[in-house]
Write a protein that holds these residues in place. Sequence first.
Motif, PDB file in Angstrom:
ATOM      1  N   SER A  45       0.826  -1.214   0.000  1.00  0.00           N
ATOM      2  CA  SER A  45       0.000   0.000   0.000  1.00  0.00           C
ATOM      3  C   SER A  45       0.856   1.257   0.000  1.00  0.00           C
ATOM      4  CB  SER A  45      -0.921   0.005   1.226  1.00  0.00           C
ATOM      5  OG  SER A  45      -1.774  -1.116   1.230  1.00  0.00           O
ATOM      6  N   LEU A  46       1.887   1.286   0.830  1.00  0.00           N
ATOM      7  CA  LEU A  46       2.748   2.463   0.916  1.00  0.00           C
ATOM      8  C   LEU A  46       3.508   2.703  -0.392  1.00  0.00           C
ATOM      9  CD1 LEU A  46       4.118   1.912   4.538  1.00  0.00           C
ATOM     10  CD2 LEU A  46       2.559   3.728   3.792  1.00  0.00           C
ATOM     11  N   GLU A  47       3.963   1.645  -1.022  1.00  0.00           N
ATOM     12  CA  GLU A  47       4.662   1.810  -2.302  1.00  0.00           C
ATOM     13  C   GLU A  47       3.719   2.313  -3.386  1.00  0.00           C
ATOM     14  OE1 GLU A  47       7.085  -1.389  -3.633  1.00  0.00           O
ATOM     15  OE2 GLU A  47       8.151  -1.599  -1.710  1.00  0.00           O
ATOM     16  N   MET A  48       2.486   1.833  -3.380  1.00  0.00           N
ATOM     17  CA  MET A  48       1.513   2.311  -4.364  1.00  0.00           C
ATOM     18  C   MET A  48       1.177   3.784  -4.144  1.00  0.00           C
ATOM     19  SD  MET A  48       0.803   0.163  -6.686  1.00  0.00           S
ATOM     20  CE  MET A  48      -0.689   0.914  -7.357  1.00  0.00           C
ATOM     21  N   LEU A  49       1.088   4.209  -2.902  1.00  0.00           N
ATOM     22  CA  LEU A  49       0.840   5.624  -2.599  1.00  0.00           C
ATOM     23  C   LEU A  49       2.006   6.489  -3.081  1.00  0.00           C
ATOM     24  CD1 LEU A  49      -0.663   5.284   0.983  1.00  0.00           C
ATOM     25  CD2 LEU A  49      -1.883   6.084  -1.047  1.00  0.00           C
ATOM     26  N   ASN A  84       7.150   5.954  11.397  1.00  0.00           N
ATOM     27  CA  ASN A  84       8.326   6.543  10.736  1.00  0.00           C
ATOM     28  C   ASN A  84       8.224   6.536   9.211  1.00  0.00           C
ATOM     29  OD1 ASN A  84       9.572   6.861  13.320  1.00  0.00           O
ATOM     30  ND2 ASN A  84      10.268   4.721  13.223  1.00  0.00           N
ATOM     31  N   LYS A  85       7.005   6.444   8.703  1.00  0.00           N
ATOM     32  CA  LYS A  85       6.805   6.526   7.259  1.00  0.00           C
ATOM     33  C   LYS A  85       6.525   7.975   6.864  1.00  0.00           C
ATOM     34  CE  LYS A  85       7.276   2.117   6.912  1.00  0.00           C
ATOM     35  NZ  LYS A  85       8.550   1.573   6.390  1.00  0.00           N
ATOM     36  N   THR A 121       1.291   8.636   4.552  1.00  0.00           N
ATOM     37  CA  THR A 121       0.340   8.222   5.593  1.00  0.00           C
ATOM     38  C   THR A 121      -0.884   9.123   5.667  1.00  0.00           C
ATOM     39  OG1 THR A 121       1.618   9.445   7.247  1.00  0.00           O
ATOM     40  CG2 THR A 121       2.123   7.098   6.967  1.00  0.00           C
ATOM     41  N   GLN A 122      -0.772  10.368   5.202  1.00  0.00           N
ATOM     42  CA  GLN A 122      -1.941  11.236   5.221  1.00  0.00           C
ATOM     43  C   GLN A 122      -2.978  10.810   4.183  1.00  0.00           C
ATOM     44  OE1 GLN A 122      -1.250  15.301   4.067  1.00  0.00           O
ATOM     45  NE2 GLN A 122       0.000  14.754   2.288  1.00  0.00           N
ATOM     46  N   ARG A 123      -2.560   9.999   3.215  1.00  0.00           N
ATOM     47  CA  ARG A 123      -3.492   9.472   2.212  1.00  0.00           C
ATOM     48  C   ARG A 123      -3.870   8.018   2.499  1.00  0.00           C
ATOM     49  NH1 ARG A 123      -1.115   9.091  -2.680  1.00  0.00           N
ATOM     50  NH2 ARG A 123       0.958   9.855  -2.119  1.00  0.00           N
ATOM     51  N   LEU A 124      -3.550   7.565   3.695  1.00  0.00           N
ATOM     52  CA  LEU A 124      -3.881   6.208   4.104  1.00  0.00           C
ATOM     53  C   LEU A 124      -4.661   6.260   5.412  1.00  0.00           C
ATOM     54  CD1 LEU A 124      -1.615   3.086   3.967  1.00  0.00           C
ATOM     55  CD2 LEU A 124      -2.955   3.573   6.001  1.00  0.00           C
ATOM     56  N   GLU A 125      -5.904   5.863   5.349  1.00  0.00           N
ATOM     57  CA  GLU A 125      -6.764   5.841   6.530  1.00  0.00           C
ATOM     58  C   GLU A 125      -6.908   4.401   7.016  1.00  0.00           C
ATOM     59  OE1 GLU A 125     -11.459   6.702   7.764  1.00  0.00           O
ATOM     60  OE2 GLU A 125     -10.707   7.232   5.767  1.00  0.00           O
TER      61      GLU A 125
END
Length: 340
Positions: A24-28, A51-52, A57-61
Motif C-alpha cells: 500500500s505504501l509503495e503504491m501511494l 516513521n513513514k 500516511t496522510q493518504r492512508l486511513e
Amino acid sequence: MSDLTIALDAMGGDFGPPITIPASLEMLAENPQLRLIVCGDKYQITPLLKNKPYNLTQRLEVIHCSQVVAMGDKPSAALRTKADSSMRKILDLVKEGTASACVSAGNTGALLTMAFYVLKMLPGIKRPALVTAIPNADGHKTFILDLGANVECDEHILHQFALMGSVVSEKNKLDNPRIGLLNVGEEEIKGSDKVKKAAQLIRQDKSLNYIGYVEGNDIFSGKTDVVVCDGFVGNVALKSCEGLALAVVKSIKTLARENWRSRIFAAIALPMFKKLYKQMNPDHYNGASLLGLRGIVIKSHGNASKDAFKYAIKEAMNEIRHQVPEKIGNRIETALTDRS
C-alpha cells in the motif's frame, strides 16, 4: 471523495499486514492521486506505519475491524457471523460510495458471497464472474472467465460472460476483441448442448466479435482475446497452467544440478529464461476482477507477494478509470433491448 479511493482488506491472504501494508505504501508513493482505506486490526497495522513519510500516511486511513475472515471459513458462516470483518468492511465502503473499489486476498468463496449480498448484481446479470488476464504468445493478454465463481452455467450466463469479457478487454485498448468459447474441439458438432446453445446466442449478438470454438491450447496462442467458459472448466484450466509453469521451473533447476554440462547450458540459457519468466511471472497478472456487481471488487491471490498485491491495486485503479461496471451495465441493457 477522490476518484481513486480504494478500500483494502489488510488481513486477507496468507500473510496479511506484512505484505498488504508495504504494498500500500509503495503504491501511494508511485501514485499521488491514490487514496487508500486500509481495513483490519489496527494493532497489527499501525506499527507498520511508524516513521513513514507523512505525505504517504496522510493518504492512508486505517479503519479498525475486530474480525477476520479466515481462509478456512465457510462462506455462509462468514456472511452471518463476521459483519465486522475487514472483508465485509471494504465491501460496505464501496456500497456507500466512500471507496470506488476494493481489493482482498482473502477467502474467495466468502468474498464472492459477501460481495453478492452487499453490492448486488447489475440489472439483467444473473451471476458474477471472476476474470483475469494471462500472457499469450503474441505478447498481449488473453482474458478468461469464469474462473470459479459459478460451477454450473447455462447458455444465457455464458452469453453474459462474453459481454462482460468484451467490456473488460476493451479497457486494455482492444478494439472489437475476439471472443472464443472454450470447447473440446473447434468443430460445430462437438460440445455439450449447453455450449452449443451458448455459441448460438453469442453468434447472434452483433455487438460481439465471436470467432467460434477454441480449445485449451488457444488460451496462450493469441488466437482470441477473450475465452468464455463455466467456472469449473476455467478454474481447472487456470490451475493446470499454473501447475505446469511451476513444474517446468522445477525441472530446469533439477537439470542444472545434474552435471557440469547441464550447469554450463543453464548458465548460457539463463538470460533467456529470465526474460521468459519476466513475461510469464504470475505476479504481473495478479488481480482477478469479480464482474457483474454494482461495484468494483478485485480478488488477489492468497499467497500474493508485495509486488503481486501491488498489481491487484493497479487493477482496481484501472477499472475505476475505465468505469467498468457502468460499461458492463450499458452493454447488458443494450443486449436485453435488442433481444426484446
